[in-house]
Design a protein around this motif. Structure first.
Motif, PDB file in Angstrom:
ATOM      1  N   ARG A  80     -20.885  54.705  35.051  1.00 10.02           N
ATOM      2  CA  ARG A  80     -21.133  54.931  36.479  1.00 10.02           C
ATOM      3  C   ARG A  80     -20.115  54.205  37.361  1.00 10.02           C
ATOM      4  N   ILE A  81     -18.854  54.238  36.955  1.00 10.91           N
ATOM      5  CA  ILE A  81     -17.800  53.576  37.726  1.00 10.91           C
ATOM      6  C   ILE A  81     -17.785  54.104  39.160  1.00 10.91           C
ATOM      7  N   VAL A  82     -17.482  53.199  40.085  1.00 17.05           N
ATOM      8  CA  VAL A  82     -17.380  53.549  41.503  1.00 17.05           C
ATOM      9  C   VAL A  82     -15.922  53.407  41.921  1.00 17.05           C
ATOM     10  N   PHE A  83     -15.398  54.460  42.568  1.00 17.48           N
ATOM     11  CA  PHE A  83     -14.028  54.469  43.101  1.00 17.48           C
ATOM     12  C   PHE A  83     -14.102  54.530  44.614  1.00 17.48           C
ATOM     13  N   GLN A  84     -13.354  53.659  45.276  1.00 11.22           N
ATOM     14  CA  GLN A  84     -13.251  53.715  46.726  1.00 11.22           C
ATOM     15  C   GLN A  84     -11.830  53.357  47.128  1.00 11.22           C
ATOM     16  N   ASP A  85     -11.461  53.750  48.356  1.00  6.81           N
ATOM     17  CA  ASP A  85     -10.206  53.274  48.903  1.00  6.81           C
ATOM     18  C   ASP A  85     -10.404  52.965  50.382  1.00  6.81           C
ATOM     19  N   VAL A  86      -9.539  52.108  50.886  1.00 11.01           N
ATOM     20  CA  VAL A  86      -9.584  51.727  52.284  1.00 11.01           C
ATOM     21  C   VAL A  86      -8.624  52.660  53.024  1.00 11.01           C
ATOM     22  N   ASN A 125     -10.424  51.004  60.398  1.00 13.50           N
ATOM     23  CA  ASN A 125     -10.435  50.976  58.939  1.00 13.50           C
ATOM     24  C   ASN A 125     -11.807  51.366  58.431  1.00 13.50           C
ATOM     25  N   MET A 126     -11.804  52.142  57.349  1.00 10.51           N
ATOM     26  CA  MET A 126     -13.065  52.555  56.748  1.00 10.51           C
ATOM     27  C   MET A 126     -12.903  52.651  55.242  1.00 10.51           C
ATOM     28  N   VAL A 127     -14.024  52.690  54.559  1.00 16.02           N
ATOM     29  CA  VAL A 127     -14.037  52.839  53.111  1.00 16.02           C
ATOM     30  C   VAL A 127     -14.402  54.285  52.797  1.00 16.02           C
ATOM     31  N   GLU A 128     -13.601  54.892  51.919  1.00 12.64           N
ATOM     32  CA  GLU A 128     -13.878  56.261  51.486  1.00 12.64           C
ATOM     33  C   GLU A 128     -14.221  56.263  50.012  1.00 12.64           C
ATOM     34  N   ASN A 129     -15.243  57.016  49.639  1.00 12.13           N
ATOM     35  CA  ASN A 129     -15.615  57.181  48.240  1.00 12.13           C
ATOM     36  C   ASN A 129     -14.731  58.236  47.598  1.00 12.13           C
ATOM     37  N   GLU A 130     -14.380  58.006  46.361  1.00  8.39           N
ATOM     38  CA  GLU A 130     -13.590  58.958  45.594  1.00  8.39           C
ATOM     39  C   GLU A 130     -14.395  59.374  44.372  1.00  8.39           C
ATOM     40  N   ASN A 131     -14.021  60.492  43.793  1.00 10.32           N
ATOM     41  CA  ASN A 131     -14.704  61.014  42.615  1.00 10.32           C
ATOM     42  C   ASN A 131     -13.983  60.545  41.349  1.00 10.32           C
ATOM     43  N   PRO A 132     -14.587  59.651  40.583  1.00  6.93           N
ATOM     44  CA  PRO A 132     -13.920  59.171  39.362  1.00  6.93           C
ATOM     45  C   PRO A 132     -13.620  60.294  38.377  1.00  6.93           C
ATOM     46  N   ASP A 133     -14.534  61.266  38.256  1.00  4.23           N
ATOM     47  CA  ASP A 133     -14.295  62.370  37.318  1.00  4.23           C
ATOM     48  C   ASP A 133     -13.087  63.196  37.746  1.00  4.23           C
ATOM     49  N   ILE A 163     -13.551  50.070  41.436  1.00  2.00           N
ATOM     50  CA  ILE A 163     -12.161  49.940  41.885  1.00  2.00           C
ATOM     51  C   ILE A 163     -12.110  50.313  43.357  1.00  2.00           C
ATOM     52  N   ILE A 164     -11.445  49.482  44.141  1.00  4.99           N
ATOM     53  CA  ILE A 164     -11.117  49.813  45.522  1.00  4.99           C
ATOM     54  C   ILE A 164      -9.674  49.411  45.730  1.00  4.99           C
ATOM     55  N   ASP A 165      -8.958  50.179  46.572  1.00  4.10           N
ATOM     56  CA  ASP A 165      -7.559  49.827  46.804  1.00  4.10           C
ATOM     57  C   ASP A 165      -7.157  50.100  48.242  1.00  4.10           C
ATOM     58  N   THR A 166      -6.031  49.504  48.599  1.00  6.34           N
ATOM     59  CA  THR A 166      -5.372  49.802  49.863  1.00  6.34           C
ATOM     60  C   THR A 166      -4.113  50.582  49.524  1.00  6.34           C
ATOM     61  N   ARG A 167      -3.602  51.335  50.499  1.00  7.38           N
ATOM     62  CA  ARG A 167      -2.405  52.140  50.251  1.00  7.38           C
ATOM     63  C   ARG A 167      -1.541  52.138  51.512  1.00  7.38           C
ATOM     64  N   ARG A 168      -0.249  51.901  51.287  1.00  3.97           N
ATOM     65  CA  ARG A 168       0.706  51.959  52.386  1.00  3.97           C
ATOM     66  C   ARG A 168       2.101  52.189  51.809  1.00  3.97           C
ATOM     67  N   LYS A 169       3.050  52.477  52.680  1.00  4.55           N
ATOM     68  CA  LYS A 169       4.420  52.764  52.249  1.00  4.55           C
ATOM     69  C   LYS A 169       5.358  51.577  52.429  1.00  4.55           C
ATOM     70  N   ASP A 170       4.962  50.597  53.252  1.00  3.63           N
ATOM     71  CA  ASP A 170       5.853  49.469  53.526  1.00  3.63           C
ATOM     72  C   ASP A 170       5.056  48.163  53.516  1.00  3.63           C
ATOM     73  N   ASN A 171       5.760  47.059  53.745  1.00  5.37           N
ATOM     74  CA  ASN A 171       5.146  45.726  53.677  1.00  5.37           C
ATOM     75  C   ASN A 171       4.366  45.537  52.371  1.00  5.37           C
ATOM     76  N   CYS A 172       5.026  45.877  51.295  1.00  7.24           N
ATOM     77  CA  CYS A 172       4.378  45.813  49.981  1.00  7.24           C
ATOM     78  C   CYS A 172       4.166  44.371  49.541  1.00  7.24           C
ATOM     79  N   PRO A 173       2.986  44.090  48.983  1.00 12.53           N
ATOM     80  CA  PRO A 173       2.734  42.735  48.462  1.00 12.53           C
ATOM     81  C   PRO A 173       3.557  42.499  47.210  1.00 12.53           C
TER      82      PRO A 173
END
Length: 152
Positions: free
Chosen positions: A54-60, A67-75, A141-151
């Motif tokens: 029952r893994i949960v996937f989300q992204d910011v 900013n909000m959290v979106e649920n993703e479909n692991p399957d 799993i939750i993640d952030t995504r961007r194109k610049d200012n990479c950690p």
């Protein structure tokens, strides 16, 4: 002299045993590394092997300046990984903070994602894992995504 020899043998066996045992942190890293290896290989079976049922996937996400959290479909993700695609999905992480308390672990990893050799995006992956009889499994799993200012 005989007592000293026995003490030396006992210490040698204890030290050798500790070097052979893996730590929870090593096993957690192996689980996450397996996930990224599966993505690079396009192997959905390998990928599914490290996920809890029952893994949960989300992204910011940022929408309308908020900013909000979106649920993703692991399957859907698992299926996409296993569906042939032109470019290798190569997520490169830098090991960050790993915290373990008994059967629960959290891992914070900066990443850069490449499609083949082309940089796509970067951010932070945050994992929660559960230690099961079958080993450490990713439960969230939750993640952030961007194109610049990479950690780093």
């Amino acid at each position: 002299m005989k007592k000293l020899f026995i003490l030396f043998i006992a210490l040698s066996l204890t030290t050798a045993k500790s070097f052979c045992q893996t730590t929870d942190r090593d096993d957690i890293k192996k689980t996450i590394t397996t996930m990224f290896d599966a993505m690079r290989k396009g192997d959905s079976t390998m990928l599914r092997s490290v996920f809890a049922k029952r893994i949960v996937f989300q992204d910011v996400a940022s929408k309308g300046g908020d900013n909000m959290v979106e649920n993703e479909n692991p399957d859907g993700f698992i299926k996409a990984v296993g569906t042939p695609h032109k470019d290798v999905w190569d997520e490169r992480i830098t090991w960050g903070d790993i915290k373990v308390d008994g059967p629960l672990a959290s891992v914070w990893t900066p990443y850069k994602f490449y499609l083949g050799q082309a940089f796509s995006h970067c951010g932070i992956d945050y994992f929660q894992l559960l230690k099961t009889k079958a080993g450490w499994k990713i439960i969230y799993i939750i993640d952030t995504r961007r194109k610049d200012n990479c950690p780093e």
